[in-house]
Design an enzyme around this catalytic site. Sequence first.
Site, mmCIF file in Angstrom:
data_model
loop_
_atom_site.group_PDB
_atom_site.id
_atom_site.type_symbol
_atom_site.label_atom_id
_atom_site.label_comp_id
_atom_site.label_asym_id
_atom_site.label_seq_id
_atom_site.Cartn_x
_atom_site.Cartn_y
_atom_site.Cartn_z
ATOM 1 N N ASP A 191 45.063 49.601 34.189
ATOM 2 C CA ASP A 191 44.155 49.121 35.232
ATOM 3 C C ASP A 191 44.764 47.889 35.891
ATOM 4 O O ASP A 191 45.429 47.080 35.228
ATOM 5 C CB ASP A 191 42.800 48.775 34.610
ATOM 6 C CG ASP A 191 41.728 48.491 35.644
ATOM 7 O OD1 ASP A 191 40.858 49.351 35.846
ATOM 8 O OD2 ASP A 191 41.758 47.398 36.258
ATOM 9 N N HIS A 228 43.454 45.245 36.807
ATOM 10 C CA HIS A 228 42.890 44.018 36.247
ATOM 11 C C HIS A 228 43.137 43.960 34.744
ATOM 12 O O HIS A 228 43.079 44.996 34.066
ATOM 13 C CB HIS A 228 41.383 43.938 36.517
ATOM 14 C CG HIS A 228 41.019 44.024 37.962
ATOM 15 N ND1 HIS A 228 40.636 45.202 38.564
ATOM 16 C CD2 HIS A 228 40.992 43.078 38.937
ATOM 17 C CE1 HIS A 228 40.385 44.982 39.839
ATOM 18 N NE2 HIS A 228 40.597 43.708 40.093
ATOM 19 N N ASP A 285 42.835 51.612 40.004
ATOM 20 C CA ASP A 285 42.739 50.653 41.106
ATOM 21 C C ASP A 285 44.073 50.012 41.446
ATOM 22 O O ASP A 285 44.140 49.172 42.353
ATOM 23 C CB ASP A 285 41.687 49.577 40.804
ATOM 24 C CG ASP A 285 41.736 49.082 39.370
ATOM 25 O OD1 ASP A 285 42.667 49.479 38.637
ATOM 26 O OD2 ASP A 285 40.839 48.322 38.965
ATOM 27 N N HIS A 333 36.564 45.187 30.400
ATOM 28 C CA HIS A 333 36.239 43.761 30.563
ATOM 29 C C HIS A 333 35.144 43.304 29.594
ATOM 30 O O HIS A 333 34.934 42.098 29.428
ATOM 31 C CB HIS A 333 35.771 43.475 31.997
ATOM 32 C CG HIS A 333 36.862 43.579 33.026
ATOM 33 N ND1 HIS A 333 38.052 42.909 32.908
ATOM 34 C CD2 HIS A 333 36.932 44.295 34.178
ATOM 35 C CE1 HIS A 333 38.814 43.199 33.961
ATOM 36 N NE2 HIS A 333 38.158 44.040 34.733
#
Length: 581
Positions: A344, A346, A435, A308
């Site tokens: 991931d 996200h 995740d 991120h």
Amino acid sequence: MVSETVQVSCVTNGGTESNQGFKRKHLGSDEQATASCHNGSDNKGDIGTSGRDMTFNIDEDTQLNNASKKVRLPKELTFQDMYNNQDAFDDEDEDEDDSDWEPVQKHIEILKWFCTNCTMVNLGDVLHCDICGEHKESGILRHGFYASPFSPAVELIQVESEARVRDKDFWSEASASNCSTAVGFDERMLLHSEIEMKSHPHPERPDRLRAIASSLAIAGIYPGKCCPIPAREITPEELQMIHSSEHVAAVEVTSQMFSSYFTPDTYANEHSAQAARLAAGLCADLASAIFSERVKNGFALVRPPGHHAGVRQAMGFCLHNNAAVAALAAQAAGAKKVLIVDWDVHHGNGTQEIFDQNKSVLYISLHRHEGGKFYPGTGAALEVGSKGAEGYCVNIPWSRGGVGDNDYIFAFQHVVLPIASKFAPDFTIISAGFDAARGDPLGCCDVTPAGYAQMTNMLSALSGGKLLVILEGGYNLRSISSSATSVIKVLLGESRECEPENMVPSKAGLHTVLEVLKIQMNYWPNLSSSFEKLQSQWGMYSVENKEKQAKKRRVFEPPIWWRWGRKQLLYHILTGHFHLK
């Protein structure tokens, strides 16, 4: 397991002794209120003496009547007698004023504890987490996912023996040159933690690395079959190749602060800057070692995560972009084309931003998107790169949660591998957030350790096996440790499961893959045949959906005469000949 006590106030009718302290606290206000009431009655008494005399006579008569009632009460009373003679039960000491009585507050202690495995809160004396089922005194930090989730204490010897039995047929007699996997890890990265706990423990916590490291140790993988790589802190000059100098300085200044935050969920303490430098340095050195063939492949067991972190900002638990650092390190070692696959849950908005205009790095991300409603909101299928690098950014945005192995592997077969094979990378990086794993409290998806192992196996065929896996997210300790162990076993040469030939995706997953193919085939013509084949399959699903909807509409059959009367519009709607949008 983190626990604390919550004090809940409970109002009870206490005795006189327990109330005295509370009464003294309000004594002054009660006396003033009483004085004002007496003054008011005196002023009214000035109207005439007859009124005062009348009041005196009434009070005297009342007292006599009450006294006589008390004397005349029979020994055995009915409820009617009690009701008619309520004054007879008054306290004899009428001088005692209890108008300032207040209830006593007692504190009832309710135990609140946070699950070691998933950080979710649990109330009361329950022994197992209501969310993940992990035992309150779980041994997962000592024994990894080999520890029983149902037992508070498991002997290390028992757990280790079970692990050895499971894996006794796994290891081949291959030499170190044929099976050489490096692991990057340093305990100083455990010092990066949130100083002050808020409503519950932060999901990105040091226990993530502890659980994975314990699992690898119990299985004899690391230390054991994997070789360690010396830790090195990345230099500011290397960081400034991907981040702005302001960003690098902003992270460094946190070493002078006891606690700080870049965003409400991205914390730092005095050790965070060093942990981030170590994580980036390990990723860079692993990439160089793999591409120069000093080792075959590697796993970066690092934190804080990085995908991120963009050019100018830290966010989403990430400080420095470890995958971007590794990509440039591989190119510095001689790689011309680098593939980054980010699974991931996200979207890696930071990695996409860094390489958005770079044709030498192909970025492919599979993530929950839900029309931009899922964090961080970026990563739509239409985001394909810019300024000459269109097609070198491939986003596979899931439209819902609960996505499992079938959808991921289906997307690998029809999007990821066809594009990656055409790109022909010299080096492959996996931004391995776990995740999306089953049981993760943030991702809420359903990928299993076997699914992650399958995806790793599929990518290991690219770039001559030069593959670096970098840990990103993942917040269920049992899920992240079992998934990471399965991935490392694939790196070490295990390939028990064959690639499935006919993966059946969910309808939502198929729709997402078709959407991506329709966009990316403009830049990768080899996707056209796959798109046409799957489109026919999606057409069959569409026909099935239309038939089901038509059956639902025909549950109520309107009278035939509605067709020619004033209700003809309603008739056509109910029979499916006219559709309201």
